[in-house]
Design an enzyme around this catalytic site. Structure first.
Site, mmCIF file in Angstrom:
data_model
loop_
_atom_site.group_PDB
_atom_site.id
_atom_site.type_symbol
_atom_site.label_atom_id
_atom_site.label_comp_id
_atom_site.label_asym_id
_atom_site.label_seq_id
_atom_site.Cartn_x
_atom_site.Cartn_y
_atom_site.Cartn_z
ATOM 1 N N GLY A 242 14.529 19.020 61.957
ATOM 2 C CA GLY A 242 15.348 19.044 60.751
ATOM 3 C C GLY A 242 14.825 18.233 59.584
ATOM 4 N N GLU A 283 11.628 17.642 67.767
ATOM 5 C CA GLU A 283 11.313 19.076 67.646
ATOM 6 C C GLU A 283 11.145 19.492 66.190
ATOM 7 O OE1 GLU A 283 14.199 20.413 71.375
ATOM 8 O OE2 GLU A 283 14.909 20.618 69.320
ATOM 9 N N PRO A 284 10.130 18.989 65.504
ATOM 10 C CA PRO A 284 9.974 19.384 64.100
ATOM 11 C C PRO A 284 9.385 20.794 63.977
ATOM 12 C CG PRO A 284 8.182 17.944 64.770
ATOM 13 C CD PRO A 284 9.081 18.076 65.965
ATOM 14 N N GLY A 285 9.892 21.552 63.032
ATOM 15 C CA GLY A 285 9.349 22.885 62.766
ATOM 16 C C GLY A 285 8.869 22.951 61.329
ATOM 17 N N ARG A 286 9.835 22.970 60.410
ATOM 18 C CA ARG A 286 9.524 23.084 58.979
ATOM 19 C C ARG A 286 8.540 22.014 58.506
ATOM 20 N NH1 ARG A 286 13.439 25.122 55.390
ATOM 21 N NH2 ARG A 286 14.976 24.581 56.968
ATOM 22 N N ARG A 323 14.448 33.673 52.306
ATOM 23 C CA ARG A 323 15.118 32.390 52.061
ATOM 24 C C ARG A 323 15.772 32.284 50.671
ATOM 25 N NH1 ARG A 323 13.396 27.913 52.243
ATOM 26 N NH2 ARG A 323 15.034 26.962 53.486
ATOM 27 N N TYR A 327 19.578 31.658 51.369
ATOM 28 C CA TYR A 327 20.019 30.257 51.214
ATOM 29 C C TYR A 327 19.902 29.774 49.771
ATOM 30 C CZ TYR A 327 18.328 30.415 56.117
ATOM 31 O OH TYR A 327 18.053 30.753 57.406
ATOM 32 N N CYS A 354 14.842 47.175 47.365
ATOM 33 C CA CYS A 354 15.874 47.830 46.574
ATOM 34 C C CYS A 354 17.173 47.049 46.571
ATOM 35 C CB CYS A 354 16.081 49.244 47.076
ATOM 36 S SG CYS A 354 14.845 50.305 46.363
ATOM 37 N N TYR A 383 9.721 29.602 58.267
ATOM 38 C CA TYR A 383 10.794 30.596 58.171
ATOM 39 C C TYR A 383 10.504 31.675 57.119
ATOM 40 C CZ TYR A 383 12.886 26.817 60.845
ATOM 41 O OH TYR A 383 13.100 25.837 61.776
HETATM 42 N N1 LLP Z 1 15.353 22.177 67.241
HETATM 43 C C1 LLP Z 1 16.411 23.010 67.256
HETATM 44 C C2 LLP Z 1 17.288 23.032 68.423
HETATM 45 C C3 LLP Z 1 16.665 23.837 66.159
HETATM 46 O O1 LLP Z 1 17.706 24.648 66.164
HETATM 47 C C4 LLP Z 1 15.792 23.806 65.038
HETATM 48 C C5 LLP Z 1 16.024 24.669 63.874
HETATM 49 C C6 LLP Z 1 14.692 22.936 65.076
HETATM 50 C C7 LLP Z 1 14.512 22.136 66.195
HETATM 51 C C8 LLP Z 1 13.690 22.840 63.960
HETATM 52 O O2 LLP Z 1 14.253 22.479 62.742
HETATM 53 P P1 LLP Z 1 13.300 22.190 61.478
HETATM 54 O O3 LLP Z 1 12.464 20.977 61.819
HETATM 55 O O4 LLP Z 1 12.433 23.385 61.282
HETATM 56 O O5 LLP Z 1 14.231 21.977 60.368
HETATM 57 N N2 LLP Z 1 16.005 29.615 58.900
HETATM 58 C C9 LLP Z 1 16.429 28.360 58.304
HETATM 59 C C10 LLP Z 1 16.243 27.193 59.236
HETATM 60 C C11 LLP Z 1 16.959 27.341 60.543
HETATM 61 C C12 LLP Z 1 16.688 26.204 61.496
HETATM 62 C C13 LLP Z 1 17.251 26.495 62.830
HETATM 63 N N3 LLP Z 1 16.982 25.513 63.817
HETATM 64 C C14 LLP Z 1 15.692 28.146 56.997
HETATM 65 O O6 LLP Z 1 14.865 28.991 56.630
HETATM 66 O O7 LLP Z 1 15.942 27.180 56.265
#
Ligand code: LLP
Length: 430
Positions: A242, A283-286, A323, A327, A354, A383
């Protein structure tokens, strides 16, 4: 990694106008160096400072075979949330014991794949899931390590669709005593399950560490209760992801801003209890892939609605980046082939789907655009590809990995034939 040379935009040493010519547009481009720099920061500021810690890259932000390899090569674990992500990680050769399986409403067949392949952790999201896991383990003669996801009841500040830590959430176990502790008791008693501890994920794109600190305190309270009620010391805590990134400026908070106060509290509490400090997982993603990606588009029609606005239309849109529409996300972009032009006008960059809502950037200052210019949209690595669709039967763009001036294809562009590959004409319509 983003530079301008002779009026042209370069990304990780590659002239992006050249990439657009070579691979076509729309095109997702990822910088390996940027991804690696984020992993390096996590190694230095987290993994090397907290024994037993792990980073599980949240594959949902950008899930592809090549990205799994990059995470694996950097010594990371991976967090998957579906059978499809699990299959991708396994196919990339990711060691199963370094895979952590998250998500609500896991399907029986997904759990079966996870248990039979021996994933490292299952983050249990609800009471029935534990029963499903125990049954599968019995049938397959396997053991599995689990954590329970809790909803710590904190309110984080982000778009409503991506906050997950408040009590009214489809994720995890609420902190209600009569729900949570009986469930923990069942996990502790389950013969094929090793119950290790707790998990939370309070939301995505967060800039304030306050809610993380509240969440970790709620989690430590639960850990204390488990110790008192069952005499069990948990050995692992997962703090989710997050961590926010800036889409329209360069500055960004270091991982330590979020992690240090949480780690201090965990250390302090476990030391006071006289217990060994637990393994800590994030658990970083973004924050790993967001600013490592950009999308290249070709400019097509330019439409000036006199006295209203000027639309610059590009050859992708909400089908490759949902996005802004979903959002109201705000991005920044440039004309990659006109970086040295000082003259500017305010335009709205829109896609070709469209829908009137298919706008990528509203009121952006750009040099005068012409058909054939290359528009580069920054920070689309998280994303973007992951949420791409075939809306309007637009093919999903290709993905290229760049590194120090080299470029390699990571995902092929879909063809029209790919789009209809699974479609049939029902015999009655022949
Ligand atoms: N761990 C869990 C359990 C999660 O549900 C998520 C994201 C993450 C880790 C990674 O979060 P991050 O570090 O990427 O913020 N589609 C949306 C974001 C949805 C995130 C869902 N869960 C967007 O484009 O902003």
């Amino acid at each position: 990694m983003v530079e301008t040379k002779q009026g042209k935009l370069f990304f990780d040493g590659c002239d992006v106008t050249e990439l657009a010519r070579k691979y076509g547009t729309p095109l997702y481009v990822y910088s390996e160096s940027v991804i690696q720099a984020h992993f390096d920061e996590l190694r230095r500021d987290f993994l090397d400072r907290w024994p037993g810690s792990r980073v599980a890259y949240a594959a949902k932000a950008f899930c592809s075979l090549g990205m799994c390899r990059l995470a694996q090569r950097a010594g990371m674990c991976i967090d998957v949330v579906s059978g499809g992500e699990l299959y991708t990680a396994l196919t990339a050769g990711f060691p199963p014991e370094r895979i952590e399986f998250n998500g609500n409403n896991k399907l029986l067949q997904e759990l079966e794949l996870a248990v039979s392949r021996g994933v490292g952790r299952i983050i249990v999201d609800g009471a029935e899931e534990l029963d499903m896991i125990e049954k599968l383990c019995t049938a397959l003669d396997k053991r599995v390590s689990v954590l329970y996801r809790i909803t710590p009841g904190v309110r984080a500040d982000s778009h409503d669709y991506i906050v997950t830590g408040k009590k009214d959430s489809k994720f995890g176990f609420p902190l209600d005593e009569d729900v949570l502790y009986p469930a923990v008791e069942r996990a502790l008693a389950a013969p094929h399950v090793d119950f290790l501890g707790f998990h939370f994920h309070i939301g995505s794109q967060l800039f304030d560490r306050g809610p993380y600190i509240q969440a970790v305190e709620a989690m430590l309270e639960v850990v204390g209760q488990v110790r008192e009620r069952f005499g069990v010391a948990v050995t692992e805590l997962n703090l989710g992801g997050g961590f926010g990134i800036t889409y329209t400026s360069e500055e960004r908070k270091p991982f330590r801003y979020y992690l240090d106060p949480m780690l201090e509290r965990i250390a302090d509490r476990f030391d006071r209890w006289g217990l060994p400090r637990p393994a800590v997982v994030i658990e970083p993603g973004r924050s790993i892939v967001g600013d490592a990606g950009m999308t290249l588009y070709s400019v097509g029609e330019i439409k000036e609605i006199r006295g209203v606005r000027k639309y610059v239309c590009v050859d992708g849109g909400m089908s490759d980046n949902i996005r802004p529409a979903l959002y109201q996300a705000v991005y920044r972009g440039v004309l990659a082939n006109k970086m040295d032009r000082a003259d500017r006008e305010t335009v709205t960059v829109c896609g070709k789907c469209c829908e009137a809502g298919d706008v990528l950037v509203r009121d952006l200052s750009l040099p005068p655009a012409e058909r054939g210019d290359i528009f580069a949209l920054f920070c689309t690595g998280a994303y973007g590809y992951a949420m791409a669709s075939n809306y309007n039967n637009n093919p999903v763009p290709a993905v290229v990995l760049v590194h120090g001036g080299t470029d390699e294809l990571m995902v092929r562009r879909q063809s029209y034939a790919d789009i209809i590959r699974n479609q049939l004409i029902p015999p009655s319509l022949e």
